[in-house]
Design an enzyme around this catalytic site. Structure first.
Site, short mmCIF file in Angstrom:
data_model
loop_
_atom_site.label_atom_id
_atom_site.label_comp_id
_atom_site.label_asym_id
_atom_site.label_seq_id
_atom_site.Cartn_x
_atom_site.Cartn_y
_atom_site.Cartn_z
N SER A 96 0.83 -1.20 0.00
CA SER A 96 0.00 0.00 0.00
C SER A 96 0.87 1.25 0.00
O SER A 96 1.96 1.27 0.58
CB SER A 96 -0.86 -0.01 1.27
N LYS A 146 1.94 -3.79 6.66
CA LYS A 146 2.42 -3.77 5.26
C LYS A 146 3.93 -3.55 5.23
O LYS A 146 4.67 -4.20 4.48
CB LYS A 146 1.71 -2.66 4.47
N TYR A 158 -2.16 -0.97 10.86
CA TYR A 158 -2.39 -1.52 9.53
C TYR A 158 -1.17 -1.25 8.64
O TYR A 158 -0.64 -2.14 7.98
CB TYR A 158 -3.65 -0.91 8.90
P1 NAD Z 1 -11.02 -6.90 1.06
O1 NAD Z 1 -11.26 -6.87 2.52
O2 NAD Z 1 -12.19 -6.66 0.15
O3 NAD Z 1 -10.33 -8.26 0.64
C1 NAD Z 1 -9.49 -8.98 1.51
C2 NAD Z 1 -9.98 -10.42 1.49
O4 NAD Z 1 -9.16 -11.21 2.34
C3 NAD Z 1 -11.43 -10.57 2.02
O5 NAD Z 1 -12.15 -11.35 1.11
C4 NAD Z 1 -11.26 -11.28 3.36
O6 NAD Z 1 -12.37 -12.11 3.65
C5 NAD Z 1 -9.99 -12.07 3.11
N1 NAD Z 1 -9.21 -12.42 4.30
C6 NAD Z 1 -8.76 -11.61 5.30
N2 NAD Z 1 -8.03 -12.31 6.17
C7 NAD Z 1 -8.02 -13.60 5.74
C8 NAD Z 1 -7.42 -14.80 6.21
N3 NAD Z 1 -6.69 -14.82 7.33
N4 NAD Z 1 -7.62 -15.93 5.51
C9 NAD Z 1 -8.38 -15.95 4.38
N5 NAD Z 1 -8.94 -14.83 3.87
C10 NAD Z 1 -8.76 -13.67 4.55
O7 NAD Z 1 -9.88 -5.83 0.74
P2 NAD Z 1 -9.33 -5.30 -0.66
O8 NAD Z 1 -9.65 -3.85 -0.74
O9 NAD Z 1 -9.69 -6.21 -1.73
O10 NAD Z 1 -7.77 -5.39 -0.36
C11 NAD Z 1 -6.98 -6.48 -0.74
C12 NAD Z 1 -5.57 -6.27 -0.24
O11 NAD Z 1 -5.06 -5.05 -0.76
C13 NAD Z 1 -5.47 -6.16 1.28
O12 NAD Z 1 -4.29 -6.82 1.69
C14 NAD Z 1 -5.36 -4.68 1.52
O13 NAD Z 1 -4.65 -4.39 2.69
C15 NAD Z 1 -4.58 -4.24 0.30
N6 NAD Z 1 -4.80 -2.84 -0.04
C16 NAD Z 1 -6.07 -2.38 -0.18
C17 NAD Z 1 -6.29 -1.03 -0.48
C18 NAD Z 1 -7.68 -0.47 -0.57
O14 NAD Z 1 -7.86 0.72 -0.37
N7 NAD Z 1 -8.70 -1.26 -0.88
C19 NAD Z 1 -5.19 -0.18 -0.67
C20 NAD Z 1 -3.91 -0.70 -0.54
C21 NAD Z 1 -3.72 -2.03 -0.22
C1 WQD Z 2 -9.32 9.89 0.89
C2 WQD Z 2 -9.46 11.37 1.16
C3 WQD Z 2 -9.82 11.99 3.46
C4 WQD Z 2 -13.78 10.21 3.88
C5 WQD Z 2 -6.80 4.85 2.92
C6 WQD Z 2 -5.78 4.13 3.74
C7 WQD Z 2 -4.67 3.63 2.85
C8 WQD Z 2 -5.23 2.80 1.68
C9 WQD Z 2 -6.32 3.51 0.97
C10 WQD Z 2 -5.15 0.50 2.28
C11 WQD Z 2 -8.72 11.84 2.40
C12 WQD Z 2 -11.00 12.36 2.60
C13 WQD Z 2 -12.57 10.63 3.40
C14 WQD Z 2 -14.78 11.20 4.15
C15 WQD Z 2 -13.27 12.91 3.40
N1 WQD Z 2 -5.78 1.58 2.12
N2 WQD Z 2 -12.30 11.95 3.16
N3 WQD Z 2 -14.47 12.51 3.88
O1 WQD Z 2 -6.89 7.92 3.69
O2 WQD Z 2 -6.05 8.23 1.33
O3 WQD Z 2 -6.18 5.95 2.29
O4 WQD Z 2 -7.31 3.97 1.91
O5 WQD Z 2 -3.97 0.30 2.15
O6 WQD Z 2 -3.84 2.88 3.66
O7 WQD Z 2 -5.26 5.01 4.72
O8 WQD Z 2 -8.27 7.11 1.72
O9 WQD Z 2 -10.64 7.09 1.11
O10 WQD Z 2 -10.01 7.22 3.55
O11 WQD Z 2 -9.62 9.18 2.10
O12 WQD Z 2 -13.04 14.10 3.18
O13 WQD Z 2 -15.89 10.92 4.60
O14 WQD Z 2 -10.85 11.66 1.40
O15 WQD Z 2 -9.56 12.99 4.39
O16 WQD Z 2 -8.19 13.10 2.12
P1 WQD Z 2 -6.80 7.41 2.33
P2 WQD Z 2 -9.71 7.57 2.16
#
Ligand code: NAD
Ligand code: WQD
Length: 339
Positions: A126, A154, A150
Site C-alpha cells: 500500500s 504492510k 495496519y
Molecule cells: P477486502 O477486505 O475486500 O479483501 C481482503 C480479502 O481477504 C477478504 O475477502 C477477506 O475475507 C480475506 N481475508 C482476510 N483475512 C483472511 C485470512 N486470514 N484468511 C483468508 N482470507 C482472509 O480488501 P481489498 O480492498 O480487496 O484489499 C486487498 C488487499 O489489498 C489487502 O491486503 C489490503 O490491505 C490491500 N490494499 C487495499 C487497499 C484499498 O484501499 N482497498 C489499498 C492498498 C492495499
Molecule cells: C481519501 C481522502 C480523506 C472520507 C486509505 C488508507 C490507505 C489505503 C487507501 C489500504 C482523504 C477524505 C474521506 C470522508 C473525506 N488503504 N475523506 N471525507 O486515507 O487516502 O487511504 O485507503 O492500504 O492505507 O489510509 O483514503 O478514502 O479514507 O480518504 O473528506 O468521509 O478523502 O480525508 O483526504 P486514504 P480515504
C-alpha cells in the site's frame, strides 16, 4: 505459466476483480478466502462473468493444515496475497488482531509455498508505507514508515519478503503498492462491499448519494493544495487488477524482490471527486467542510514510471469512469452481495 495462480483473499474487492482479469487472460486460478470481509457470492459472479469455473477453498490462510491440504491438491506456481485486514481505524483499536492476521497469513503462505516449490509471489502492499515521506509524488525508493498498525503490517511484510527473496535466490516477489482503489467492474456485477460503515471516501460518497449518510464531511479545506482539500491518486480497480496480470508476467523473467507503485500518477482533490461524481452520474451530493481527520497527508500520488517500465502497464480509466462504474455497482446492488 504451467501451474495455477493462488489468490488469497480472492473473494474481496481487489481479489475478485483480479480473478476476472486473470481468467480472461487464460490463467488457471485457485481462491482461498475465509469471508472475513467478503461473500462467496462475489466468486459465484466471477464465474458467471467469465464463464469459467475454478476451485475455491473456504479457509483461513493462517491455518497451516488447510494451506498444506490446498497446496497438496493444487499445482500452485504463483500466489497473489490479497488476504488481510485493511481498516486503518480498526487497526488502531485492535492492533493484535491486525498483526496476527496479516503477519501470520503471510508467514504461513510463504512457508507453505517454500515447502511445495512455489516461488512467485505478488503482495498487496500500500501507498500507506510512504506515510512518513515529506513529498507528495511517491517514487519507490523513498524512505518508508507508518503511523498506524495496519500500515506497519504492510511495512513489516515488505521487509519479511525482501529477506526471504534475499536468502533464497530463486524467489520472484513483487510488492505492489496500491494507491486509492475505487470503481467497480463495468458490468455492475462485482464491486466493493465494505462491512458496516465505510471509512473510505468513495463508498461514503455513494452512501451520501443514497441518503444513508445525510451529510458527507469533507475533512479539511485548509491544506496547502489548490482547493484546500486533500489530494490522492484514485485508481480504477479494473486497471489495478490488470496490473496484477502484468506483474505475474514480469515475475516469469525476474528473480529478487521489487516494490512497484500501482497508481495513475494523477492526483485529485476531495472536491474533484465530489464534483466529478455529481456530473458523471447526474446526482446531487450533500456535504459540508469538517475539521481535518488525524493522520491525513495533504497530497499523495504515485510516480507510475517504474510500473510502466518494468510491467509495461499503465492505468487507462478516467476519474469519470471510476465514478460511473462505482455508482452503477451501488445502484444495481444497494445492499451489496446480501440482496
Ligand atoms: P477486502 O477486505 O475486500 O479483501 C481482503 C480479502 O481477504 C477478504 O475477502 C477477506 O475475507 C480475506 N481475508 C482476510 N483475512 C483472511 C485470512 N486470514 N484468511 C483468508 N482470507 C482472509 O480488501 P481489498 O480492498 O480487496 O484489499 C486487498 C488487499 O489489498 C489487502 O491486503 C489490503 O490491505 C490491500 N490494499 C487495499 C487497499 C484499498 O484501499 N482497498 C489499498 C492498498 C492495499
Ligand atoms: C481519501 C481522502 C480523506 C472520507 C486509505 C488508507 C490507505 C489505503 C487507501 C489500504 C482523504 C477524505 C474521506 C470522508 C473525506 N488503504 N475523506 N471525507 O486515507 O487516502 O487511504 O485507503 O492500504 O492505507 O489510509 O483514503 O478514502 O479514507 O480518504 O473528506 O468521509 O478523502 O480525508 O483526504 P486514504 P480515504
Amino acid at each position: 505459466m504451467k501451474g495455477k495462480v493462488l489468490l488469497t483473499g480472492g473473494a474481496g474487492f481487489i481479489g475478485s476483480h483480479t480473478c476476472v482479469e486473470l481468467l480472461n487472460a487464460g490463467y488457471d486460478v485457485v481462491v482461498v478466502d475465509n469471508y472475513a470481509n467478503s461473500s462467496p457470492e462475489a466468486l459465484r459472479r466471477v464465474k458467471e462473468l467469465t464463464g469459467k469455473d475454478f476451485p475455491v477453498y473456504q479457509a483461513d490462510v493462517c491455518d497451516r493444515a488447510a494451506m498444506e491440504k490446498l497446496f497438496s491438491e493444487q499445482p500452485i506456481e504463483a500466489a497473489i496475497h490479497f488476504a488481510g485486514l485493511k481498516a486503518v481505524g480498526e487497526s488502531v483499536e485492535k492492533p493484535l488482531e491486525y498483526y496476527r492476521n496479516n503477519l501470520d497469513s503471510t508467514l504461513t503462505l510463504v512457508e507453505t509455498m517454500r515447502a511445495h516449490g512455489a516461488r512467485k509471489l505478488v503482495f498487496s502492499s500500500s501507498a500507506t508505507v510512504y506515510a512518513a515521506a515529506s513529498q507528495s509524488e511517491m517514487t519507490e525508493d523513498l524512505p518508508t514508515g507508518c503511523i498506524n498498525p495496519y500500515g506497519w503490517t504492510k511495512y513489516m511484510i515488505e521487509q519479511i519478503l525482501r529477506d526471504v527473496a534475499f536468502a533464497g535466490k530463486d524467489w520472484s516477489v513483487a510488492l505492489l503498492r496500491y494507491f486509492n482503489p475505487v470503481g467497480a467492474h463495468e458490468s455492475g456485477r462485482i464491486g466493493e462491499d465494505p462491512n458496516g460503515i465505510p471509512n473510505n471516501l468513495m463508498p461514503r460518497v455513494m452512501q451520501n448519494a443514497l441518503g444513508i449518510i445525510p451529510v458527507l464531511g469533507v475533512f479539511g479545506d485548509d491544506y496547502p493544495t489548490p482547493d484546500g482539500t486533500c489530494i490522492r491518486d484514485y485508481i480504477h480497480v479494473v486497471d489495478l487488477a490488470k496490473g496484477h496480470v502484468a506483474a505475474l508476467k514480469y515475475l516469469e523473467g525476474f528473480t529478487g524482490c521489487d516494490a512497484i507503485n500501482l497508481g495513475t500518477g494523477t492526483g485529485y482533490s476531495v472536491l474533484d471527486i465530489l464534483n466529478t461524481f455529481e456530473q458523471a452520474n447526474g446526482v446531487k451530493l450533500r456535504y459540508e467542510i469538517q475539521p481535518r481527520r488525524a493522520g491525513d497527508a495533504a497530497a499523495c500520488y504515485a510516480n507510475p514510471e517504474k510500473a510502466k517500465r518494468l510491467l509495461r502497464w499503465q492505468a487507462e480509466k478516467t476519474l469519470a469512469d471510476m465514478c460511473r462504474d462505482a455508482w452503477r455497482w451501488q445502484q444495481m446492488n444497494p445492499r451489496g452481495y446480501n440482496a
